[in-house]
Scaffold this active site. Structure first.
Site, PDB file in Angstrom:
ATOM      1  N   LYS A  13       0.776  -1.162   0.040  1.00 17.28           N
ATOM      2  CA  LYS A  13       0.032   0.007  -0.032  1.00 17.28           C
ATOM      3  C   LYS A  13       0.665   1.421  -0.184  1.00 17.28           C
ATOM      4  CE  LYS A  13      -1.916   0.419   3.925  1.00 17.28           C
ATOM      5  NZ  LYS A  13      -1.514   1.765   4.987  1.00 17.28           N
ATOM      6  N   ARG A  88      -9.793   4.323   9.825  1.00 14.13           N
ATOM      7  CA  ARG A  88      -9.601   2.887  10.257  1.00 14.13           C
ATOM      8  C   ARG A  88     -10.971   2.355  11.022  1.00 14.13           C
ATOM      9  NH1 ARG A  88      -3.834   0.214  11.016  1.00 14.13           N
ATOM     10  NH2 ARG A  88      -4.793  -1.437  11.621  1.00 14.13           N
ATOM     11  N   ARG A 122      10.757 -10.720   6.781  1.00 14.73           N
ATOM     12  CA  ARG A 122      11.657  -9.493   7.213  1.00 14.73           C
ATOM     13  C   ARG A 122      12.473  -9.748   8.424  1.00 14.73           C
ATOM     14  NH1 ARG A 122       7.150  -4.887   8.316  1.00 14.73           N
ATOM     15  NH2 ARG A 122       6.812  -6.384   9.982  1.00 14.73           N
ATOM     16  N   ARG A 153      11.786 -10.426  14.049  1.00 15.23           N
ATOM     17  CA  ARG A 153      10.819  -9.645  15.158  1.00 15.23           C
ATOM     18  C   ARG A 153       9.901 -10.707  15.618  1.00 15.23           C
ATOM     19  NH1 ARG A 153       8.161  -4.314  14.504  1.00 15.23           N
ATOM     20  NH2 ARG A 153       7.134  -5.656  13.165  1.00 15.23           N
ATOM     21  N   ARG A 164      -2.363 -10.332  13.532  1.00 14.15           N
ATOM     22  CA  ARG A 164      -2.732  -9.192  13.215  1.00 14.15           C
ATOM     23  C   ARG A 164      -3.502  -8.964  11.961  1.00 14.15           C
ATOM     24  NH1 ARG A 164       3.134  -7.996  13.450  1.00 14.15           N
ATOM     25  NH2 ARG A 164       3.201  -7.935  11.177  1.00 14.15           N
TER      26      ARG A 164
END
Ligand code: ZN
Length: 211
Positions: A13, A88, A122, A153, A164
């Site tokens: 995005k 949101r 990541r 992470r 999430r």
């Protein structure tokens, strides 16, 4: 022209937002950057916001709404804006309708499997904080910048990513429905290469007479 960009983390995005901003010469406002800016400038809202961001969350609607209202009143947004990460919630979408006439809401969608693949790659340098993605850089274990150890992470393990994503979908569904009912929603498959995603967005614009 006022545009809204929606999509979960890893959907690309942000990249599409940059391409759109360049093409249509529009400024972008992201909710996250707005929070950071208000906190840094120690504005009244920023001081309130800090209490939430230290817990890793954005604040309640009234806080986000009022920061957005103050920002959008600046003259640089007179000709339009691209909103990233806002609204949101339904509350925020309704608030926004009182500030601006929204032309289109672009939802860049990506499925769970692809999100896990993208975010799961990541890595972050434990020394300098540099991030990279193993999908683009194969088998790196050491930071090119400083030689520090690359780590994954906790947030980027599949279980956390799925959680999430589920939260994101639940949270934004009413917003997606809100714009769909108004005939303003464009849904784009974000799993294609950047160029193709962008071309498809522009194609949808064309269908609606936007060039
Ligand atoms: Zn490093």
């Amino acid at each position: 022209m006022n545009l809204i960009l929606m999509g979960p983390q890893g959907s690309g995005k942000g990249t599409q937002g940059e391409l759109l901003a360049e093409k249509f010469k529009l400024p972008t406002v992201s909710a996250g950057a707005l929070y950071r800016d208000n906190i840094r400038r120690k504005t009244k809202l920023g001081k309130l916001a800090e209490k939430f961001t230290t817990k890793g969350v954005l604040g309640p609607n009234y806080l986000t709404n009022n920061m957005m209202k103050a920002e959008l009143s600046k003259s640089k947004y007179n000709h339009g804006v691209i909103l990233d990460g806002f609204p949101r919630s339904l509350n925020q979408a309704r608030f926004l309708s009182g500030l601006r006439k929204i032309d289109l809401a672009i939802l860049i969608d990506i499925n769970q499997k692809e999100t896990v693949k993208r975010l799961g790659g990541r890595r972050i340098c434990s020394t300098c904080g540099q991030t990279l993605n193993l999908s683009f850089v194969k088998a790196a274990s050491i930071c090119k910048k400083c030689g520090g150890k690359l780590i994954r992470r906790v947030d980027d393990y599949p279980k956390a990513i799925k959680q999430r994503l589920a939260v994101y979908r639940k949270e934004t569904k009413p917003v997606v429905d809100y714009y769909r009912k108004q005939g303003k929603l464009i849904k784009i498959n974000g799993q294609k290469p950047v160029k193709i995603v962008f071309a498809r967005i522009l194609n949808e614009f064309k269908k609606r007479g936007i060039k």
